[in-house]
Design an enzyme around this catalytic site. Structure first.
Site, PDB file in Angstrom:
ATOM      1  N   GLY A  10       0.846  -1.202   0.000  1.00 58.45           N
ATOM      2  CA  GLY A  10       0.000   0.000   0.000  1.00 58.45           C
ATOM      3  C   GLY A  10       0.875   1.243   0.000  1.00 58.45           C
ATOM      4  N   THR A 125       4.667   2.007   6.460  1.00 55.82           N
ATOM      5  CA  THR A 125       3.260   1.655   6.633  1.00 55.82           C
ATOM      6  C   THR A 125       2.535   2.783   7.350  1.00 55.82           C
ATOM      7  OG1 THR A 125       1.787   0.423   8.127  1.00 55.82           O
ATOM      8  CG2 THR A 125       4.098   0.118   8.485  1.00 55.82           C
ATOM      9  N   ASP A 127      -0.054   2.283   8.941  1.00 54.82           N
ATOM     10  CA  ASP A 127      -0.610   1.650  10.151  1.00 54.82           C
ATOM     11  C   ASP A 127       0.338   1.738  11.348  1.00 54.82           C
ATOM     12  OD1 ASP A 127      -2.704   0.982   8.552  1.00 54.82           O
ATOM     13  OD2 ASP A 127      -2.431  -1.189   8.647  1.00 54.82           O
ATOM     14  N   ARG A 162     -26.366  13.908  16.720  1.00 52.78           N
ATOM     15  CA  ARG A 162     -26.197  12.528  16.270  1.00 52.78           C
ATOM     16  C   ARG A 162     -24.940  11.899  16.888  1.00 52.78           C
ATOM     17  NH1 ARG A 162     -27.004  14.025   9.923  1.00 52.78           N
ATOM     18  NH2 ARG A 162     -29.236  13.612   9.799  1.00 52.78           N
ATOM     19  N   ARG A 265     -24.553   7.942  12.396  1.00 54.68           N
ATOM     20  CA  ARG A 265     -24.005   7.933  11.034  1.00 54.68           C
ATOM     21  C   ARG A 265     -22.582   7.387  11.037  1.00 54.68           C
ATOM     22  NH1 ARG A 265     -28.642   9.016   9.776  1.00 54.68           N
ATOM     23  NH2 ARG A 265     -29.318  10.815   8.540  1.00 54.68           N
ATOM     24  N   HIS A 271      -8.956   5.339   1.878  1.00 55.33           N
ATOM     25  CA  HIS A 271      -7.674   5.672   1.260  1.00 55.33           C
ATOM     26  C   HIS A 271      -7.327   7.153   1.298  1.00 55.33           C
ATOM     27  CE1 HIS A 271      -8.501   1.609  -0.102  1.00 55.33           C
ATOM     28  NE2 HIS A 271      -7.201   1.487  -0.197  1.00 55.33           N
ATOM     29  N   GLN A 273      -6.725   8.631   3.800  1.00 51.93           N
ATOM     30  CA  GLN A 273      -5.651   8.690   4.809  1.00 51.93           C
ATOM     31  C   GLN A 273      -4.271   8.425   4.229  1.00 51.93           C
ATOM     32  OE1 GLN A 273      -7.306   6.431   8.559  1.00 51.93           O
ATOM     33  NE2 GLN A 273      -8.432   5.846   6.741  1.00 51.93           N
ATOM     34  N   ARG A 274      -4.222   7.839   3.038  1.00 57.38           N
ATOM     35  CA  ARG A 274      -2.932   7.508   2.452  1.00 57.38           C
ATOM     36  C   ARG A 274      -2.540   8.460   1.322  1.00 57.38           C
ATOM     37  NH1 ARG A 274      -3.442   1.242   1.532  1.00 57.38           N
ATOM     38  NH2 ARG A 274      -3.088   1.912  -0.587  1.00 57.38           N
TER      39      ARG A 274
HETATM   40  O1  F6P Z   1      -1.270  -1.752   4.853  1.00 57.96           O
HETATM   41  C1  F6P Z   1      -1.857  -0.553   5.133  1.00 57.96           C
HETATM   42  C2  F6P Z   1      -3.296  -0.528   4.753  1.00 57.96           C
HETATM   43  O2  F6P Z   1      -3.564   0.820   4.577  1.00 57.96           O
HETATM   44  C3  F6P Z   1      -4.248  -1.190   5.744  1.00 57.96           C
HETATM   45  O3  F6P Z   1      -4.582  -0.382   6.830  1.00 57.96           O
HETATM   46  C4  F6P Z   1      -5.432  -1.489   4.861  1.00 57.96           C
HETATM   47  O4  F6P Z   1      -6.173  -2.583   5.362  1.00 57.96           O
HETATM   48  C5  F6P Z   1      -4.813  -1.819   3.549  1.00 57.96           C
HETATM   49  O5  F6P Z   1      -3.569  -1.176   3.518  1.00 57.96           O
HETATM   50  C6  F6P Z   1      -5.645  -1.394   2.361  1.00 57.96           C
HETATM   51  O6  F6P Z   1      -5.073  -1.943   1.233  1.00 57.96           O
HETATM   52  P1  F6P Z   1      -5.463  -1.619  -0.275  1.00 57.96           P
HETATM   53  O7  F6P Z   1      -4.831  -0.329  -0.625  1.00 57.96           O
HETATM   54  O8  F6P Z   1      -4.892  -2.745  -1.030  1.00 57.96           O
HETATM   55  O9  F6P Z   1      -6.950  -1.517  -0.332  1.00 57.96           O
END
Ligand code: F6P
Length: 341
Positions: A10, A125, A127, A162, A265, A271, A273-274
């Site tokens: 990822g 990572t 995570d 809520r 809700r 994603h 977050q990435r």
């Molecule tokens: O490995 C990091 C991570 O962001 C995890 O938290 C998450 O489960 C996974 O990757 C998501 O993976 P993909 O980008 O393949 O959907």
């Protein structure tokens, strides 16, 4: 010396800053040449590379994603393996590999190093679950993004009275949930490492409501609810055979609404977050790891990765990182739990 760089698994903000650190120091100090394998181990197995001159890394420390592309390709599958990779490296004149990746990437790098390939690793990572390094780059950015989003959920939750549930990443560990939840003042933080019954979550939510607050719950995607054996997953497996997670917030919302009578809700941050630019902390950490990784190559520290120990960058064996996950310790959860409800 010609060195091949790859980013695998990822993606994560800071990958480009690592590449820049490696290449700038490698060219300026060691007079090396660089190529990039495209899309992680796929490029290694298929011998798919691009040259990385100094101009390619210009200004990329602040750029999200990875200029090399990434994938979850397993280098031992799809006609891969050490012999194929060695043959590709010989054909392309590549002497060593710098593999930037998480647990899966480093485990593959270890197997290949054991088979005689020259590889050093850089841990990555969002995570933050890799052992043998205090923090991984990308984590700080993910926490920053999640906190900003949860702050926004709070104001709309308050307007409508809520309960808002924010789902964040965290496959095996709850670091993002813990930090973003604490930073945003969540009334409950649910993480994979800790069991929490529906009764307990309901109690936290009602207690917050009774004090006139709009309850805010932060849940990590890997949280295992009562009565379930494993995290919620309905999107099959990835190429490493791991379940694709996501959706636990949607599962909890109706249940919590039924128990509390408060409209609830769910928001899955996913994603987001990435993506995007890394924080200054992540840019600095990633750059320093890149600078140290190229030294590892010069010093022939094959089978090791660079890592953060306090404020120092050190070198540790792949084994140390792969032994176990860095989960949220009990005392860190207990510390945060004082503020729940
Ligand atoms: O490995 C990091 C991570 O962001 C995890 O938290 C998450 O489960 C996974 O990757 C998501 O993976 P993909 O980008 O393949 O959907």
């Amino acid at each position: 010396m010609k060195i091949g760089i790859l980013t695998s698994g990822g993606d994560c903000p800071g990958l480009n800053a690592v590449i820049r650190g490696v290449v700038l120091k490698g060219i300026a100090v060691h007079g090396q040449e660089f190529v990039g394998f495209l899309d992680g181990w796929r490029g290694v197995v298929e011998g798919d590379v691009i040259n990385i001159p100094r101009t390619l890394v210009r200004g990329i420390a602040k750029q999200g994603g990875t200029i090399l592309g990434t994938s979850r390709t397993n280098p031992f599958e799809n006609n891969g393996g050490p012999d194929v990779i060695k043959a590709n490296m010989d054909r392309l004149g590549i002497d060593a590999i710098i593999a930037i990746g998480g647990e899966g990437t480093l485990a593959a790098a270890k197997r290949l190093t054991d088979a005689g390939l020259k590889i050093v690793g850089v841990p990555k990572t969002v995570d933050n679950d890799l052992d043998a390094t205090d923090y991984t780059f990308g984590f700080d950015t993910a926490v920053e993004i999640a906190t900003e989003a949860i702050d926004r959920l709070r104001t709309t939750g308050e307007s409508h009275h809520r309960t808002m549930i924010a789902e964040v990443m965290g496959r095996h560990v709850g670091w993002i949930a813990l930090h973003a939840g604490m930073a945003s003042g969540a009334h409950a933080i649910l993480i994979p490492e800790q069991k929490a019954s529906m009764e307990q979550i309901t109690e936290w939510v009602l207690s917050a409501r009774d004090r006139g607050r709009a309850p805010l719950v932060v849940v990590a995607e890997g949280f295992v609810p009562d009565g379930q054996e494993s995290p919620h997953s309905e999107r099959g497996l990835d190429t490493f055979g791991r379940p694709r997670l996501g959706g636990i917030a949607e599962l909890l919302a109706p249940e919590l609404e039924a128990r509390t009578g408060i409209e609830t809700r769910a928001t899955v941050l996913g994603h987001i977050q990435r993506g995007g630019v890394p924080t200054a902390f992540d840019r600095v950490l990633a750059t320093r790891l890149g600078l140290a990784a190229i030294d590892s190559v010069v010093e022939k520290r094959w089978g090791t990765m660079v890592s953060l120990n306090g404020t120092d960058i050190v070198h540790v064996g792949f084994d140390a990182a792969l032994g176990n996950l860095k989960s949220v310790p009990q005392n860190r959860y207990d510390e945060a739990a004082v503020l729940f409800g």
